[in-house]
Design a protein around this motif. Sequence first.
Motif, PDB file in Angstrom:
ATOM      1  N   ALA A 117       0.837  -1.203   0.000  1.00 57.86           N
ATOM      2  CA  ALA A 117       0.000   0.000   0.000  1.00 57.86           C
ATOM      3  C   ALA A 117       0.869   1.249   0.000  1.00 57.86           C
ATOM      4  O   ALA A 117       1.955   1.268   0.580  1.00 57.86           O
ATOM      5  CB  ALA A 117      -0.921  -0.003   1.217  1.00 57.86           C
ATOM      6  N   VAL A 118       0.384   2.278  -0.677  1.00 65.80           N
ATOM      7  CA  VAL A 118       1.039   3.586  -0.639  1.00 65.80           C
ATOM      8  C   VAL A 118      -0.019   4.641  -0.343  1.00 65.80           C
ATOM      9  O   VAL A 118      -1.199   4.452  -0.649  1.00 65.80           O
ATOM     10  CB  VAL A 118       1.764   3.920  -1.961  1.00 65.80           C
ATOM     11  N   ALA A 178       0.133  -3.371  10.284  1.00 61.44           N
ATOM     12  CA  ALA A 178       0.579  -3.108   8.912  1.00 61.44           C
ATOM     13  C   ALA A 178       0.280  -1.686   8.478  1.00 61.44           C
ATOM     14  O   ALA A 178       0.928  -1.148   7.573  1.00 61.44           O
ATOM     15  CB  ALA A 178      -0.062  -4.092   7.942  1.00 61.44           C
ATOM     16  N   ILE A 179      -0.689  -1.066   9.128  1.00 58.79           N
ATOM     17  CA  ILE A 179      -1.015   0.329   8.835  1.00 58.79           C
ATOM     18  C   ILE A 179      -1.361   1.012  10.158  1.00 58.79           C
ATOM     19  O   ILE A 179      -2.127   0.482  10.954  1.00 58.79           O
ATOM     20  CB  ILE A 179      -2.157   0.422   7.801  1.00 58.79           C
ATOM     21  N   LYS A 187      -0.808  16.492  13.610  1.00 59.22           N
ATOM     22  CA  LYS A 187      -1.855  15.865  12.808  1.00 59.22           C
ATOM     23  C   LYS A 187      -1.612  14.358  12.683  1.00 59.22           C
ATOM     24  O   LYS A 187      -0.473  13.912  12.654  1.00 59.22           O
ATOM     25  CB  LYS A 187      -1.904  16.481  11.405  1.00 59.22           C
ATOM     26  N   LYS A 188      -2.717  13.614  12.595  1.00 64.12           N
ATOM     27  CA  LYS A 188      -2.605  12.175  12.377  1.00 64.12           C
ATOM     28  C   LYS A 188      -2.293  11.908  10.904  1.00 64.12           C
ATOM     29  O   LYS A 188      -2.927  12.468  10.014  1.00 64.12           O
ATOM     30  CB  LYS A 188      -3.912  11.459  12.751  1.00 64.12           C
ATOM     31  N   VAL A 189      -1.313  11.055  10.695  1.00 70.08           N
ATOM     32  CA  VAL A 189      -0.911  10.713   9.336  1.00 70.08           C
ATOM     33  C   VAL A 189      -0.832   9.194   9.206  1.00 70.08           C
ATOM     34  O   VAL A 189      -0.313   8.513  10.099  1.00 70.08           O
ATOM     35  CB  VAL A 189       0.458  11.343   8.988  1.00 70.08           C
ATOM     36  N   VAL A 190      -1.357   8.683   8.099  1.00 68.19           N
ATOM     37  CA  VAL A 190      -1.324   7.235   7.851  1.00 68.19           C
ATOM     38  C   VAL A 190       0.101   6.815   7.493  1.00 68.19           C
ATOM     39  O   VAL A 190       0.756   7.438   6.663  1.00 68.19           O
ATOM     40  CB  VAL A 190      -2.265   6.859   6.694  1.00 68.19           C
ATOM     41  N   ASN A 195       5.241  -4.867   7.282  1.00 64.41           N
ATOM     42  CA  ASN A 195       4.527  -6.150   7.212  1.00 64.41           C
ATOM     43  C   ASN A 195       3.245  -6.071   6.380  1.00 64.41           C
ATOM     44  O   ASN A 195       2.445  -7.000   6.367  1.00 64.41           O
ATOM     45  CB  ASN A 195       4.226  -6.698   8.607  1.00 64.41           C
ATOM     46  N   CYS A 196       3.054  -4.962   5.661  1.00 65.43           N
ATOM     47  CA  CYS A 196       1.923  -4.844   4.728  1.00 65.43           C
ATOM     48  C   CYS A 196       2.069  -5.911   3.648  1.00 65.43           C
ATOM     49  O   CYS A 196       3.144  -6.082   3.065  1.00 65.43           O
ATOM     50  CB  CYS A 196       1.910  -3.450   4.102  1.00 65.43           C
TER      51      CYS A 196
END
Length: 225
Positions: A117-118, A178-179, A187-190, A195-196
Amino acid sequence: MNRREFGIFSITAIGCAAGGGVLINKFYEPKLHLRPPGSAENFESLCIKCGQCVQVCPYHSIELLGLDDGINIASAYINPSKRGCYLCDLFPCVLACPSGALDHSINSIKDVKMGVAVVRDIQKCYATLNKSVSQDNISTLLERKTYNQREEEAKKIIENNINKSCSLCVDSCLVDGAINFIEIDGKKVVKIESNCVGCGVCQEVCFAGVIEILPQKSYKEIYEE
């Protein structure tokens, strides 16, 4: 048509087929598709397009490619914009595969390597913007028909985000850690972790279109090189 004419016709047909194959190999650039878990490196040549993996998938995640995909027509793939892979116990799709296109040695989530994932355009992320999820935001996800208890449980996770700050990708992820969310400048950042496995569930539930799966890519290729 006499024997001589038939011989000439056969040689011409074989020559045209061979020439066509060369041209296809030279100019056709196959798309990278998200394949079911356990897909072999040479999946495209091993998949016999039987559709058995489609039939046994309890989440209805697996489809067959259409006419616009050329030589890959009718091979199995997953469109994570519609439905990700939920990494079922015992991997029924793998067990159902008769050709080895899906490797039967896959028996746990840690063995799965579908992609990675990106995060795209973080400024649109509802978590980063600290915006609540409305029912309208996820109406498409909620309206989707469910056929079994597993799909109902996945839907409940989505429903539980209504009127809350969005954490759909983290809540729905099947792989522990994994995320995650990290904090940058308050700020919350993904953040995608190593392990994704690229199952695509995070892309499925991200109604803001912030997360994308890169099929057949590794974490090292994208994040470390």
